[in-house]
Design a protein around this motif. Structure first.
Motif, PDB file in Angstrom:
ATOM      1  N   GLY A  39      -0.260  -9.237  -4.791  1.00  0.00           N
ATOM      2  CA  GLY A  39      -0.505  -7.828  -5.057  1.00  0.00           C
ATOM      3  C   GLY A  39       0.746  -6.975  -5.037  1.00  0.00           C
ATOM      4  N   ARG A  40       0.568  -5.695  -5.373  1.00  0.00           N
ATOM      5  CA  ARG A  40       1.667  -4.727  -5.362  1.00  0.00           C
ATOM      6  C   ARG A  40       1.657  -3.835  -4.137  1.00  0.00           C
ATOM      7  NH1 ARG A  40       2.093  -1.433 -10.812  1.00  0.00           N
ATOM      8  NH2 ARG A  40       4.248  -1.142 -10.105  1.00  0.00           N
ATOM      9  N   ILE A  41       0.462  -3.629  -3.551  1.00  0.00           N
ATOM     10  CA  ILE A  41       0.332  -2.766  -2.376  1.00  0.00           C
ATOM     11  C   ILE A  41      -0.971  -3.123  -1.679  1.00  0.00           C
ATOM     12  CG2 ILE A  41      -0.892  -0.887  -3.525  1.00  0.00           C
ATOM     13  CD1 ILE A  41       0.863   1.073  -1.919  1.00  0.00           C
ATOM     14  N   GLY A  42      -1.051  -2.831  -0.375  1.00  0.00           N
ATOM     15  CA  GLY A  42      -2.252  -3.151   0.379  1.00  0.00           C
ATOM     16  C   GLY A  42      -3.448  -2.335  -0.060  1.00  0.00           C
ATOM     17  N   VAL A  43      -4.640  -2.851   0.266  1.00  0.00           N
ATOM     18  CA  VAL A  43      -5.883  -2.186  -0.144  1.00  0.00           C
ATOM     19  C   VAL A  43      -6.127  -0.902   0.639  1.00  0.00           C
ATOM     20  CG1 VAL A  43      -6.950  -4.332  -0.902  1.00  0.00           C
ATOM     21  CG2 VAL A  43      -7.180  -3.625   1.480  1.00  0.00           C
ATOM     22  N   LEU A  44      -5.395  -0.684   1.707  1.00  0.00           N
ATOM     23  CA  LEU A  44      -5.592   0.537   2.508  1.00  0.00           C
ATOM     24  C   LEU A  44      -5.015   1.772   1.834  1.00  0.00           C
ATOM     25  CD1 LEU A  44      -4.737  -0.816   6.085  1.00  0.00           C
ATOM     26  CD2 LEU A  44      -7.005  -0.475   5.077  1.00  0.00           C
ATOM     27  N   TYR A  45      -4.119   1.567   0.878  1.00  0.00           N
ATOM     28  CA  TYR A  45      -3.434   2.695   0.252  1.00  0.00           C
ATOM     29  C   TYR A  45      -3.916   2.838  -1.196  1.00  0.00           C
ATOM     30  CZ  TYR A  45      -0.401   1.705   4.210  1.00  0.00           C
ATOM     31  OH  TYR A  45       0.079   1.454   5.473  1.00  0.00           O
ATOM     32  N   GLU A  46      -4.223   4.060  -1.556  1.00  0.00           N
ATOM     33  CA  GLU A  46      -4.652   4.360  -2.925  1.00  0.00           C
ATOM     34  C   GLU A  46      -3.629   5.314  -3.548  1.00  0.00           C
ATOM     35  OE1 GLU A  46      -8.508   6.164  -5.354  1.00  0.00           O
ATOM     36  OE2 GLU A  46      -8.600   5.836  -3.176  1.00  0.00           O
ATOM     37  N   ILE A  47      -2.885   4.783  -4.517  1.00  0.00           N
ATOM     38  CA  ILE A  47      -1.817   5.539  -5.165  1.00  0.00           C
ATOM     39  C   ILE A  47      -2.218   5.815  -6.615  1.00  0.00           C
ATOM     40  CG2 ILE A  47       0.628   5.577  -5.740  1.00  0.00           C
ATOM     41  CD1 ILE A  47       0.057   5.558  -2.745  1.00  0.00           C
ATOM     42  N   ASN A  48      -2.128   7.064  -7.009  1.00  0.00           N
ATOM     43  CA  ASN A  48      -2.462   7.438  -8.380  1.00  0.00           C
ATOM     44  C   ASN A  48      -1.420   6.893  -9.352  1.00  0.00           C
ATOM     45  OD1 ASN A  48      -4.758   8.896  -7.575  1.00  0.00           O
ATOM     46  ND2 ASN A  48      -3.533  10.732  -7.187  1.00  0.00           N
ATOM     47  N   HIS A  49      -1.902   6.442 -10.498  1.00  0.00           N
ATOM     48  CA  HIS A  49      -1.021   5.907 -11.542  1.00  0.00           C
ATOM     49  C   HIS A  49      -0.410   7.076 -12.320  1.00  0.00           C
ATOM     50  CE1 HIS A  49       0.157   4.077 -15.386  1.00  0.00           C
ATOM     51  NE2 HIS A  49       0.238   2.939 -14.728  1.00  0.00           N
ATOM     52  N   VAL A  50       0.872   7.326 -12.088  1.00  0.00           N
ATOM     53  CA  VAL A  50       1.582   8.400 -12.795  1.00  0.00           C
ATOM     54  C   VAL A  50       2.591   7.805 -13.777  1.00  0.00           C
ATOM     55  CG1 VAL A  50       3.017  10.454 -12.551  1.00  0.00           C
ATOM     56  CG2 VAL A  50       1.287   9.933 -10.808  1.00  0.00           C
ATOM     57  N   THR A  51       3.551   7.072 -13.240  1.00  0.00           N
ATOM     58  CA  THR A  51       4.553   6.424 -14.088  1.00  0.00           C
ATOM     59  C   THR A  51       4.292   4.937 -14.255  1.00  0.00           C
ATOM     60  OG1 THR A  51       6.037   5.949 -12.221  1.00  0.00           O
ATOM     61  CG2 THR A  51       6.272   8.089 -13.307  1.00  0.00           C
ATOM     62  N   GLY A  52       3.506   4.358 -13.359  1.00  0.00           N
ATOM     63  CA  GLY A  52       3.270   2.920 -13.388  1.00  0.00           C
ATOM     64  C   GLY A  52       4.224   2.143 -12.499  1.00  0.00           C
ATOM     65  N   PHE A  53       5.355   2.745 -12.124  1.00  0.00           N
ATOM     66  CA  PHE A  53       6.295   2.126 -11.191  1.00  0.00           C
ATOM     67  C   PHE A  53       5.845   2.487  -9.774  1.00  0.00           C
ATOM     68  CE2 PHE A  53       8.515   2.483 -15.160  1.00  0.00           C
ATOM     69  CZ  PHE A  53       9.250   1.310 -15.250  1.00  0.00           C
ATOM     70  N   MET A  54       5.470   1.479  -9.019  1.00  0.00           N
ATOM     71  CA  MET A  54       4.794   1.720  -7.747  1.00  0.00           C
ATOM     72  C   MET A  54       5.628   2.543  -6.776  1.00  0.00           C
ATOM     73  SD  MET A  54       2.132   1.471  -5.935  1.00  0.00           S
ATOM     74  CE  MET A  54       1.143   0.365  -6.955  1.00  0.00           C
ATOM     75  N   LEU A  55       6.896   2.182  -6.602  1.00  0.00           N
ATOM     76  CA  LEU A  55       7.730   2.910  -5.643  1.00  0.00           C
ATOM     77  C   LEU A  55       7.892   4.369  -6.055  1.00  0.00           C
ATOM     78  CD1 LEU A  55      10.537   0.279  -4.886  1.00  0.00           C
ATOM     79  CD2 LEU A  55       8.352   0.652  -3.723  1.00  0.00           C
ATOM     80  N   LEU A  56       8.063   4.609  -7.339  1.00  0.00           N
ATOM     81  CA  LEU A  56       8.213   5.979  -7.822  1.00  0.00           C
ATOM     82  C   LEU A  56       6.901   6.756  -7.690  1.00  0.00           C
ATOM     83  CD1 LEU A  56      10.051   8.064  -9.102  1.00  0.00           C
ATOM     84  CD2 LEU A  56       9.465   7.148 -11.349  1.00  0.00           C
ATOM     85  N   ASP A  57       5.788   6.103  -7.954  1.00  0.00           N
ATOM     86  CA  ASP A  57       4.492   6.774  -7.814  1.00  0.00           C
ATOM     87  C   ASP A  57       4.209   7.132  -6.359  1.00  0.00           C
ATOM     88  OD1 ASP A  57       4.047   6.659 -10.485  1.00  0.00           O
ATOM     89  OD2 ASP A  57       2.679   4.957 -10.438  1.00  0.00           O
ATOM     90  N   ILE A  58       4.648   6.286  -5.427  1.00  0.00           N
ATOM     91  CA  ILE A  58       4.455   6.592  -4.011  1.00  0.00           C
ATOM     92  C   ILE A  58       5.291   7.812  -3.618  1.00  0.00           C
ATOM     93  CG2 ILE A  58       4.853   5.732  -1.669  1.00  0.00           C
ATOM     94  CD1 ILE A  58       4.156   2.964  -2.676  1.00  0.00           C
ATOM     95  N   LEU A  59       6.531   7.871  -4.123  1.00  0.00           N
ATOM     96  CA  LEU A  59       7.380   9.020  -3.812  1.00  0.00           C
ATOM     97  C   LEU A  59       6.842  10.309  -4.425  1.00  0.00           C
ATOM     98  CD1 LEU A  59      10.919   7.401  -4.274  1.00  0.00           C
ATOM     99  CD2 LEU A  59       9.733   7.901  -2.132  1.00  0.00           C
ATOM    100  N   LEU A  60       6.176  10.190  -5.578  1.00  0.00           N
ATOM    101  CA  LEU A  60       5.613  11.376  -6.222  1.00  0.00           C
ATOM    102  C   LEU A  60       4.283  11.796  -5.608  1.00  0.00           C
ATOM    103  CD1 LEU A  60       6.360  10.575  -9.988  1.00  0.00           C
ATOM    104  CD2 LEU A  60       7.581  12.170  -8.501  1.00  0.00           C
TER     105      LEU A  60
END
Length: 338
Positions: free
Chosen positions: A167-188
């Protein structure tokens, strides 16, 4: 230089036309009805069949069909997926950033680790460090990527329990798809647990990135070392050493800038290799990228997805290779002269 760029752009256009012709032909080469392979619709009524045949111009000759296919490609009408019945362009917009993120980080690792190690091993080519680096590079070059991935999973995930297996991230965290780059989406994302989510995403990224970066890093080490040793035998290097400059001064002032020029072209070649190896890596680590999606489409006989995935990946690889070739020519006067 302008003529060179025009020739390269003409070659790029020719390659894209040949690629689009091949992708168009797949609808007829794959089993089944060509209309279903173009549209991705599984159940078509007789009235809808006649309407789509006229819209896709399948009742015309192949040239008009191909022109209509190009029109649909540029307008974003890529058809539907057989398995999900979702627009293919929408699915690839969701999946492609994950593959680009993984390949980009692996390429950065190979660049910032492989080049310095290659330079250090070329300073004393007969030394213990150089021989050790050569042995490790040959071993890394020869290791099958699927075996290396499973070995790291057994060691760091199952054995030590330090890193997750998939996977890319744990199931406990729900990150919205903005750019598709996980680290950047988390920062945004303005979430309460942003720091924890970032650490979790980094832990998921470590193993697949290391596995994917192994092959290009070893290639970069060997290529940089051989390039510096080749430049080291040139006449201007011998003249600089005859003037009394130290080995480090000659390496920094004269050898590096000439030895690293071919590395620019090598980056483009390694990127195409990374995209290929990313397919295997994504399957092993359940990474939700376009490579895993394409392999699943092959198993599911999802012909419209195979056709669209081939078109996207080939376009990406060709564009990056052409860009690195142009950059190499811009920085290398001898290449411009040729």
């Amino acid at each position: 230089m302008i003529m060179y760029l025009l020739r390269r752009l003409f070659l790029l256009a020719f390659v894209f036309i040949a690629l689009s012709v091949f992708a168009f032909s797949l609808a007829y080469l794959f089993p089944g009805d060509p209309l279903q392979n173009f549209t991705g619709l599984r159940h078509i009524s007789p009235e809808q069949y006649a309407l789509l045949t006229s819209e896709y111009q399948l009742d015309k000759n192949y040239i008009l069909q191909y022109l209509a296919y190009l029109s649909r490609i540029f307008s974003g009408n890529w058809g539907m997926s057989f398995s999900s019945q979702q627009p293919l362009l929408q699915e690839m917009k969701m999946l492609l950033p994950a593959t680009l993120e993984l390949a980009s980080y692996a390429l950065l690792i190979s660049f910032f680790i492989g080049i310095p190690i290659g330079i250090l091993s070329a300073i004393k080519p007969d030394g213990v460090f150089s021989k050790l680096v050569s042995a490790v590079a040959v071993a890394g070059y020869s290791i099958p990527i699927f075996w290396w991935a499973l070995l790291l999973i057994m060691l760091f995930s199952l054995g030590l329990g330090w890193l997750p297996t998939a996977g890319r991230i744990g199931v406990l965290y729900e990150i919205n798809h903005v750019t598709g780059f996980m680290l950047l989406d988390i920062l945004l994302a303005a979430t309460q647990h942003q720091h924890e989510a970032l650490l979790d995403a980094l832990s998921h990224l470590i193993l697949p990135t290391l596995v994917l970066a192994t092959f290009p890093t070893t290639v970069m080490v060997r290529f940089t070392r051989d390039s510096i040793l080749e430049v080291w035998e040139q006449s201007y290097i011998k003249a600089a050493r005859a003037k009394g400059l130290s080995r480090g001064q000659v390496l920094y002032r004269h050898a590096l800038r000439n030895a690293l020029l071919p590395v620019i072209r090598q980056i483009g070649l390694q990127f195409s290799t990374l995209i290929t190896l990313a397919m295997i890596t994504e399957v092993i680590f359940s990474w939700p990228g376009i490579g895993r999606w394409l392999i699943d489409s092959i198993y599911q006989r999802n012909y419209p997805a195979i056709e669209a995935g081939l078109l996207v990946i080939s376009t990406l690889v060709i564009s990056v290779n052409m860009l690195t070739e142009i950059l190499h020519t811009l920085f290398n006067p001898l290449a411009r002269k040729r």
